[in-house]
Design a protein around this motif. Structure first.
Motif, PDB file in Angstrom:
ATOM      1  N   THR A  27      60.748  -4.381 -12.064  1.00 55.90           N
ATOM      2  CA  THR A  27      61.820  -2.411 -12.327  1.00 55.90           C
ATOM      3  C   THR A  27      62.052  -3.140 -10.205  1.00 55.90           C
ATOM      4  OG1 THR A  27      59.363  -1.592 -11.416  1.00 55.90           O
ATOM      5  CG2 THR A  27      60.268  -2.131 -13.317  1.00 55.90           C
ATOM      6  N   SER A  28      61.686  -3.201  -9.770  1.00 55.00           N
ATOM      7  CA  SER A  28      62.912  -3.589  -8.245  1.00 55.00           C
ATOM      8  C   SER A  28      61.916  -3.986  -7.042  1.00 55.00           C
ATOM      9  CB  SER A  28      61.956  -1.450  -8.186  1.00 55.00           C
ATOM     10  OG  SER A  28      60.908  -2.048  -7.268  1.00 55.00           O
ATOM     11  N   VAL A  29      62.707  -4.961  -6.468  1.00 61.06           N
ATOM     12  CA  VAL A  29      62.420  -5.995  -5.667  1.00 61.06           C
ATOM     13  C   VAL A  29      62.808  -5.203  -4.043  1.00 61.06           C
ATOM     14  CG1 VAL A  29      62.300  -7.968  -4.629  1.00 61.06           C
ATOM     15  CG2 VAL A  29      61.716  -8.092  -7.233  1.00 61.06           C
ATOM     16  N   THR A  30      62.376  -4.644  -3.435  1.00 60.07           N
ATOM     17  CA  THR A  30      62.314  -4.589  -1.858  1.00 60.07           C
ATOM     18  C   THR A  30      62.275  -5.085  -0.534  1.00 60.07           C
ATOM     19  OG1 THR A  30      61.990  -2.152  -2.563  1.00 60.07           O
ATOM     20  CG2 THR A  30      62.717  -2.597  -0.010  1.00 60.07           C
ATOM     21  N   VAL A  31      63.551  -5.582   0.385  1.00 56.49           N
ATOM     22  CA  VAL A  31      63.784  -6.369   0.903  1.00 56.49           C
ATOM     23  C   VAL A  31      63.932  -5.368   2.373  1.00 56.49           C
ATOM     24  CG1 VAL A  31      64.932  -7.820   2.555  1.00 56.49           C
ATOM     25  CG2 VAL A  31      65.065  -7.934  -0.208  1.00 56.49           C
ATOM     26  N   LEU A  32      62.498  -5.662   3.332  1.00 59.12           N
ATOM     27  CA  LEU A  32      62.305  -5.222   4.282  1.00 59.12           C
ATOM     28  C   LEU A  32      62.444  -6.360   6.000  1.00 59.12           C
ATOM     29  CD1 LEU A  32      59.625  -3.032   3.697  1.00 59.12           C
ATOM     30  CD2 LEU A  32      62.091  -2.642   3.726  1.00 59.12           C
ATOM     31  N   ASP A  33      63.618  -5.938   6.773  1.00 58.23           N
ATOM     32  CA  ASP A  33      63.789  -6.474   7.472  1.00 58.23           C
ATOM     33  C   ASP A  33      62.963  -6.599   8.640  1.00 58.23           C
ATOM     34  OD1 ASP A  33      65.704  -8.338   8.882  1.00 58.23           O
ATOM     35  OD2 ASP A  33      66.373  -6.335  10.326  1.00 58.23           O
ATOM     36  N   GLN A  34      61.885  -5.502   8.787  1.00 55.59           N
ATOM     37  CA  GLN A  34      59.843  -5.494   9.813  1.00 55.59           C
ATOM     38  C   GLN A  34      59.383  -4.577   8.975  1.00 55.59           C
ATOM     39  OE1 GLN A  34      60.566  -5.825  14.146  1.00 55.59           O
ATOM     40  NE2 GLN A  34      58.613  -5.226  13.866  1.00 55.59           N
ATOM     41  N   VAL A  35      58.043  -4.988   9.238  1.00 53.96           N
ATOM     42  CA  VAL A  35      57.076  -3.927   8.054  1.00 53.96           C
ATOM     43  C   VAL A  35      55.820  -4.668   9.019  1.00 53.96           C
ATOM     44  CG1 VAL A  35      56.557  -5.137   6.388  1.00 53.96           C
ATOM     45  CG2 VAL A  35      56.967  -2.354   6.392  1.00 53.96           C
ATOM     46  N   GLU A  36      55.711  -3.261   9.364  1.00 54.70           N
ATOM     47  CA  GLU A  36      54.070  -3.442   9.941  1.00 54.70           C
ATOM     48  C   GLU A  36      52.433  -4.322   8.843  1.00 54.70           C
ATOM     49  OE1 GLU A  36      51.170  -0.615  11.543  1.00 54.70           O
ATOM     50  OE2 GLU A  36      52.743   0.027  12.651  1.00 54.70           O
ATOM     51  N   SER A  37      52.851  -3.961   7.643  1.00 56.37           N
ATOM     52  CA  SER A  37      52.375  -5.006   6.941  1.00 56.37           C
ATOM     53  C   SER A  37      53.197  -4.256   5.224  1.00 56.37           C
ATOM     54  CB  SER A  37      50.192  -4.130   6.076  1.00 56.37           C
ATOM     55  OG  SER A  37      49.823  -4.344   5.199  1.00 56.37           O
ATOM     56  N   THR A  38      53.409  -5.637   4.230  1.00 60.13           N
ATOM     57  CA  THR A  38      53.176  -5.370   2.871  1.00 60.13           C
ATOM     58  C   THR A  38      52.879  -4.659   1.887  1.00 60.13           C
ATOM     59  OG1 THR A  38      53.119  -7.678   2.798  1.00 60.13           O
ATOM     60  CG2 THR A  38      55.462  -6.864   3.282  1.00 60.13           C
ATOM     61  N   ASN A  39      50.914  -5.509   2.517  1.00 61.21           N
ATOM     62  CA  ASN A  39      50.381  -4.382   1.378  1.00 61.21           C
ATOM     63  C   ASN A  39      50.504  -2.612   1.611  1.00 61.21           C
ATOM     64  OD1 ASN A  39      49.341  -6.612  -0.018  1.00 61.21           O
ATOM     65  ND2 ASN A  39      47.321  -6.912   0.253  1.00 61.21           N
ATOM     66  N   VAL A  40      50.222  -2.008   2.613  1.00 63.81           N
ATOM     67  CA  VAL A  40      50.040  -1.062   3.397  1.00 63.81           C
ATOM     68  C   VAL A  40      51.199  -0.410   2.871  1.00 63.81           C
ATOM     69  CG1 VAL A  40      49.652   0.649   5.046  1.00 63.81           C
ATOM     70  CG2 VAL A  40      48.648  -0.894   4.874  1.00 63.81           C
ATOM     71  N   TRP A  41      52.435  -0.640   2.749  1.00 61.46           N
ATOM     72  CA  TRP A  41      53.878  -0.404   2.139  1.00 61.46           C
ATOM     73  C   TRP A  41      54.177  -0.057   0.816  1.00 61.46           C
ATOM     74  CZ3 TRP A  41      57.703  -1.354  -1.255  1.00 61.46           C
ATOM     75  CH2 TRP A  41      59.473  -0.452   0.547  1.00 61.46           C
ATOM     76  N   LEU A  42      53.658  -0.947  -0.248  1.00 63.12           N
ATOM     77  CA  LEU A  42      53.562  -1.000  -0.805  1.00 63.12           C
ATOM     78  C   LEU A  42      52.818   0.160  -1.707  1.00 63.12           C
ATOM     79  CD1 LEU A  42      55.416  -1.988  -3.232  1.00 63.12           C
ATOM     80  CD2 LEU A  42      53.975  -3.364  -3.973  1.00 63.12           C
ATOM     81  N   ALA A  43      51.461   0.000  -0.493  1.00 62.39           N
ATOM     82  CA  ALA A  43      50.459   1.254  -1.695  1.00 62.39           C
ATOM     83  C   ALA A  43      51.344   2.188  -1.576  1.00 62.39           C
ATOM     84  CB  ALA A  43      48.713   0.521  -1.270  1.00 62.39           C
ATOM     85  N   ASP A  44      51.489   2.253  -0.439  1.00 59.78           N
ATOM     86  CA  ASP A  44      51.668   3.770   0.267  1.00 59.78           C
ATOM     87  C   ASP A  44      52.949   4.438  -1.204  1.00 59.78           C
ATOM     88  OD1 ASP A  44      50.605   4.041   1.706  1.00 59.78           O
ATOM     89  OD2 ASP A  44      52.093   4.017   3.563  1.00 59.78           O
ATOM     90  N   GLN A  45      54.069   3.552  -1.595  1.00 61.24           N
ATOM     91  CA  GLN A  45      54.870   3.843  -2.249  1.00 61.24           C
ATOM     92  C   GLN A  45      54.531   3.776  -4.080  1.00 61.24           C
ATOM     93  OE1 GLN A  45      58.000   4.019  -1.903  1.00 61.24           O
ATOM     94  NE2 GLN A  45      57.616   3.504   0.130  1.00 61.24           N
ATOM     95  N   VAL A  46      52.942   2.928  -4.602  1.00 58.65           N
ATOM     96  CA  VAL A  46      52.484   3.273  -5.161  1.00 58.65           C
ATOM     97  C   VAL A  46      51.854   4.576  -5.611  1.00 58.65           C
ATOM     98  CG1 VAL A  46      50.295   2.498  -7.067  1.00 58.65           C
ATOM     99  CG2 VAL A  46      52.366   1.349  -5.969  1.00 58.65           C
ATOM    100  N   ARG A  47      51.222   5.436  -4.505  1.00 56.71           N
ATOM    101  CA  ARG A  47      49.972   6.026  -4.600  1.00 56.71           C
ATOM    102  C   ARG A  47      51.737   7.345  -5.132  1.00 56.71           C
ATOM    103  NH1 ARG A  47      47.822   3.720   0.006  1.00 56.71           N
ATOM    104  NH2 ARG A  47      45.920   2.884  -0.622  1.00 56.71           N
ATOM    105  N   GLN A  48      52.512   7.170  -4.031  1.00 59.50           N
ATOM    106  CA  GLN A  48      53.490   8.290  -4.099  1.00 59.50           C
ATOM    107  C   GLN A  48      53.948   8.087  -5.647  1.00 59.50           C
ATOM    108  OE1 GLN A  48      57.106   7.988  -1.213  1.00 59.50           O
ATOM    109  NE2 GLN A  48      55.525   7.373   0.838  1.00 59.50           N
ATOM    110  N   THR A  49      54.153   7.549  -6.539  1.00 63.10           N
ATOM    111  CA  THR A  49      54.695   7.117  -7.706  1.00 63.10           C
ATOM    112  C   THR A  49      53.837   7.494  -9.117  1.00 63.10           C
ATOM    113  OG1 THR A  49      55.063   4.907  -8.119  1.00 63.10           O
ATOM    114  CG2 THR A  49      57.159   5.682  -7.032  1.00 63.10           C
ATOM    115  N   GLY A  50      53.259   7.498  -8.882  1.00 65.30           N
ATOM    116  CA  GLY A  50      51.714   7.403  -9.296  1.00 65.30           C
ATOM    117  C   GLY A  50      51.484   6.318 -10.539  1.00 65.30           C
ATOM    118  N   GLY A  51      51.447   4.876  -9.861  1.00 60.11           N
ATOM    119  CA  GLY A  51      52.051   3.250 -10.078  1.00 60.11           C
ATOM    120  C   GLY A  51      52.897   3.565 -11.311  1.00 60.11           C
TER     121      GLY A  51
END
Length: 311
Positions: A27-51
């Motif tokens: 449903t989506s593919v996000t490109v980031l130049d830099q991030v601390e952790s892709t797992n942490v970033w995506l987990a935060d997104q999932v928590r906000q959207t509810g799954g």
């Protein structure tokens, strides 16, 4: 455009990735130049959207990556493929996967990486239980999964991340490798977007296959289970088990996988037991243990492909 220290994700194109992966269910593919952790970033997104089901993020540079047991690892900008996938595993009937099959997502991602690098770079990769991809006993890729429970919902989400060494010419430890080191020249190394597309397509294919009937796919005799077992370098060989709190490795024979993807081992007392990923610090070949049939098969397969291309 090639990645640089200032633009480490310059070789990724979000619109093209999305177009190429929509048919796979992303449903989506996000490109980031830099991030601390892709797992942490995506987990935060999932928590906000509810799954969500099948979304992904990729970065040109991950500054604070973590592996299993909170091990830290670092790669310079622009040389590794670092990404995560989020899913909310449901069956074809819309009910959650049985909880015992959710841990298999780690092996499904390791399988997807293995298939992609074999097919694009002709590198004889195999899986090391529970979460690594190796080439001739050297680590090429690590996989880490995070489970996310949603308040008021019985359907958890999972985020599965991977870090794949691509274009490094030098690595700080001799037990690690990259596609560039294994392929031997730059021309033989696929670009990161091609690698990512192939990995995500294969992961989605396996994920949808398992979702039709998790028990049939991953239970005893299941087709997907058989594929994963065939790619596991760990099975069928004598291994040294480094257990928490012990300074002396315990030796056993790795015989198979359990219901949740645990490693079934049989020690010298002939007693079989199941070990989860959290039960061990390291699982390594015992001194003098020969290459397994799965690794030899991978080597033979790549040799045949390469020979055919050169003919």
């Amino acid at each position: 455009m090639d990645p640089t220290a200032l633009e480490p994700a310059a070789d990724f194109h979000a619109d093209q990735l999305q177009a190429e992966l929509t048919d796979s269910g992303f449903t989506s593919v996000t490109v980031l130049d830099q991030v601390e952790s892709t797992n942490v970033w995506l987990a935060d997104q999932v928590r906000q959207t509810g799954g969500t089901d099948l979304s992904a993020v990729v970065t040109g540079f991950q500054s604070a990556g973590k592996g299993r047991l909170d091990r830290h690892w670092f790669t310079p900008p622009g040389v590794a493929l670092t990404f995560s996938v989020a899913c909310t595993p449901r069956t074809a009937a819309g009910v959650p996967w049985p909880v015992e099959y959710v841990p298999w997502l780690t092996l499904l991602m390791a399988h997807s990486v293995t298939r992609a690098v074999r097919g694009t770079a002709r590198v004889p990769a195999v899986i090391k239980w529970p979460n690594d991809v190796l080439v001739d006993s050297r680590k090429l890729c690590g996989v880490l999964a995070t489970l996310i429970n949603h308040p008021g919902s019985s359907v958890p989400s999972a985020v599965v991340g991977a870090g794949l060494n691509v274009s490094q010419r030098h690595l700080p430890i001799p037990t690690a490798t990259s596609l560039r080191l294994e392929a031997g020249n730059d021309a033989a190394v696929p670009d990161r977007q091609t690698l990512l597309t192939e990995i995500l397509r294969e992961f989605a294919r396996c994920y949808h296959l398992v979702s039709q009937d998790p028990g049939a796919a991953l239970g005893p005799g299941g087709d997907m289970r058989a594929v994963l077992e065939s790619e596991l370098d760990t099975l069928g060989r004598r291994v040294a088990l480094h257990l928490p709190g012990s300074t002396v490795p315990e030796q056993a024979v790795a015989e198979g996988l359990g219901t949740s993807g645990e490693l079934i081992v049989r020690g010298d007392q002939r007693t079989a037991r199941a070990l989860s990923a959290g039960d061990v610090v390291h699982v390594r070949p015992a001194p003098g243990a020969a290459r397994t049939a799965s690794e030899q098969c991978a080597l033979d397969d790549v040799a045949r492909i390469t020979a055919g291309e050169r003919a």
